[in-house]
Design an enzyme around this catalytic site. Structure first.
Site, PDB file in Angstrom:
ATOM      1  CB  CYS A  10      18.819 -16.694  14.142  1.00 49.29           C
ATOM      2  SG  CYS A  10      18.869 -18.379  12.775  1.00 49.29           S
ATOM      3  NE  ARG A  16      17.970 -18.461  17.134  1.00 43.76           N
ATOM      4  CZ  ARG A  16      19.228 -18.170  17.319  1.00 43.76           C
ATOM      5  NH1 ARG A  16      18.756 -16.876  18.875  1.00 43.76           N
ATOM      6  NH2 ARG A  16      20.486 -17.649  17.561  1.00 43.76           N
ATOM      7  CG  ASP A 126      21.210 -20.422  19.851  1.00 41.44           C
ATOM      8  OD1 ASP A 126      20.919 -21.448  18.819  1.00 41.44           O
ATOM      9  OD2 ASP A 126      22.750 -20.226  19.323  1.00 41.44           O
TER      10      ASP A 126
HETATM   11  P1  4NP Z   1      20.157 -20.980  14.718  1.00 38.81           P
HETATM   12  O1  4NP Z   1      20.397 -21.543  15.701  1.00 38.81           O
HETATM   13  O2  4NP Z   1      21.034 -19.423  14.206  1.00 38.81           O
HETATM   14  O3  4NP Z   1      18.975 -20.223  15.203  1.00 38.81           O
HETATM   15  O4  4NP Z   1      20.205 -20.876  13.271  1.00 38.81           O
HETATM   16  C1  4NP Z   1      21.901 -22.150  15.038  1.00 38.81           C
HETATM   17  C2  4NP Z   1      22.423 -22.806  14.493  1.00 38.81           C
HETATM   18  C3  4NP Z   1      23.844 -23.370  14.455  1.00 38.81           C
HETATM   19  C4  4NP Z   1      24.762 -23.135  15.464  1.00 38.81           C
HETATM   20  C5  4NP Z   1      23.890 -22.631  16.437  1.00 38.81           C
HETATM   21  C6  4NP Z   1      23.062 -20.990  17.220  1.00 38.81           C
HETATM   22  N1  4NP Z   1      26.225 -23.725  15.485  1.00 38.81           N
HETATM   23  O5  4NP Z   1      27.049 -22.826  16.534  1.00 38.81           O
HETATM   24  O6  4NP Z   1      26.510 -24.272  14.377  1.00 38.81           O
END
Ligand code: 4NP
Length: 158
Positions: A10, A16, A126
């Site tokens: 991700c 995720r 997300d």
């Molecule tokens: P992930 O979610 O891609 O599912 O781990 C996110 C975690 C952090 C961020 C964005 C999405 N961020 O902008 O820090």
């Protein structure tokens, strides 16, 4: 039996893809014909070294899956050679992976919800900015994981 190496990916590797790794790991035990080795990574570097987001940890704990020991890392070039399947959670993760992968490994990169020859099951949204999305994320990842394990069990994908 050959171990099939799978990387879930991700953006941040805290919401995720650690959850996808944990769910796939927990499910693969019941698939006697499959030997899976799993890992997860993010395309971004923001959270390197961090444990998964507490909301993901709690949501999966409620489903008897412990992901608390995972540590976030960024996708690296070696991953494209090492893994057999690289599962992108959404279209943006998919495009980011294609942008950095060597051309001869691009076929390993697939959208988790859009596997070749399987029904389209959509992108994993997300959940980072919306607490209410975490249960939905876990339900969706469970559905996608069943579909992926069925996909691996198809004779042409073994
Ligand atoms: P992930 O979610 O891609 O599912 O781990 C996110 C975690 C952090 C961020 C964005 C999405 N961020 O902008 O820090």
């Amino acid at each position: 039996m050959r171990s099939i190496k799978v990387l879930t990916v991700c953006l941040g590797n805290i919401c995720r893809s650690p959850a996808a790794q944990g769910i796939l790991e927990s499910m693969s035990f019941s698939r006697k014909g499959l030997d899976l080795t799993l890992d997860s990574a993010g395309t971004a570097a923001y959270h390197i070294g961090s444990a998964p987001d507490l909301r993901s940890i709690q949501e999966l704990k409620g489903r008897s899956i412990d992901i608390s020991q995972q540590k976030a890392r960024q996708v690296k070039q070696d991953d494209f050679e090492h893994f057999d399947w690289i599962l992108a959670m959404d279209g943006s993760n998919y495009q980011n992976l294609l942008n950095i992968a060597p051309i001869h490994y691009q076929d390993k990169i697939v959208l988790f919800g859009q596997l070749p020859g399987r029904p389209e099951l959509g992108s994993v949204k997300d959940p980072y900015y919306d607490d209410a999305l975490f249960p939905r994320m876990a339900d969706h990842l469970t559905e996608l994981s069943v579909n992926f394990l069925d996909f691996l069990e198809e004779p042409q994908n073994k």
